[in-house]
Design a protein around this motif. Structure first.
Motif, mmCIF file in Angstrom:
data_model
loop_
_atom_site.group_PDB
_atom_site.id
_atom_site.type_symbol
_atom_site.label_atom_id
_atom_site.label_comp_id
_atom_site.label_asym_id
_atom_site.label_seq_id
_atom_site.Cartn_x
_atom_site.Cartn_y
_atom_site.Cartn_z
ATOM 1 N N GLN A 195 45.349 2.711 76.045
ATOM 2 C CA GLN A 195 45.127 2.165 74.709
ATOM 3 C C GLN A 195 44.280 3.143 73.902
ATOM 4 O O GLN A 195 43.421 3.824 74.449
ATOM 5 N N SER A 196 44.535 3.168 72.595
ATOM 6 C CA SER A 196 43.755 4.009 71.691
ATOM 7 C C SER A 196 43.432 3.200 70.441
ATOM 8 O O SER A 196 44.315 2.563 69.867
ATOM 9 N N TYR A 197 42.158 3.209 70.064
ATOM 10 C CA TYR A 197 41.703 2.467 68.894
ATOM 11 C C TYR A 197 41.106 3.450 67.893
ATOM 12 O O TYR A 197 40.134 4.132 68.194
ATOM 13 N N ASN A 198 41.682 3.538 66.721
ATOM 14 C CA ASN A 198 41.240 4.414 65.640
ATOM 15 C C ASN A 198 40.674 3.488 64.571
ATOM 16 O O ASN A 198 41.410 2.711 63.968
ATOM 17 N N PHE A 199 39.352 3.523 64.347
ATOM 18 C CA PHE A 199 38.743 2.525 63.472
ATOM 19 C C PHE A 199 37.608 3.089 62.631
ATOM 20 O O PHE A 199 37.075 4.166 62.907
ATOM 21 N N PHE A 200 37.268 2.337 61.611
ATOM 22 C CA PHE A 200 36.152 2.635 60.720
ATOM 23 C C PHE A 200 35.159 1.486 60.788
ATOM 24 O O PHE A 200 35.548 0.325 60.710
ATOM 25 N N ASP A 201 33.874 1.813 60.948
ATOM 26 C CA ASP A 201 32.805 0.819 60.892
ATOM 27 C C ASP A 201 32.042 1.013 59.585
ATOM 28 O O ASP A 201 31.626 2.130 59.258
ATOM 29 N N TYR A 202 31.878 -0.065 58.860
ATOM 30 C CA TYR A 202 31.127 -0.087 57.603
ATOM 31 C C TYR A 202 29.842 -0.851 57.874
ATOM 32 O O TYR A 202 29.873 -2.000 58.306
#
Length: 69
Positions: A29-36
């Motif tokens: 699995q691969s998770y590409n994310f942005f945290d604000y």
């Protein structure tokens, strides 16, 4: 350098990350994310949006500090 925002809800930081789960040498699995990150008047919240579903956001908080997340 960008001017400070007058928006009272503007994030204080934005981070991009990729988390990967590997099993026996294979990417599972691969998770590409942005945290604000939002901090205001003694409260902290985080919003996360995944790059493959930018129209959805997960919000955590409010908390007193970032460490409580």
């Amino acid at each position: 350098m960008a001017e400070p925002s007058n928006d009272p809800i503007a994030p204080v930081a934005i981070e991009h990350s990729i988390d990967e789960i590997w099993l026996e040498g294979r990417l599972q699995q691969s998770y590409n994310f942005f945290d604000y990150h939002f901090e205001q008047e003694g409260a902290y919240c985080r919003a996360r949006s995944y790059a493959d579903a930018m129209d959805k956001v997960v919000v955590r908080g409010p908390f007193a500090t970032r460490r409580e997340l």
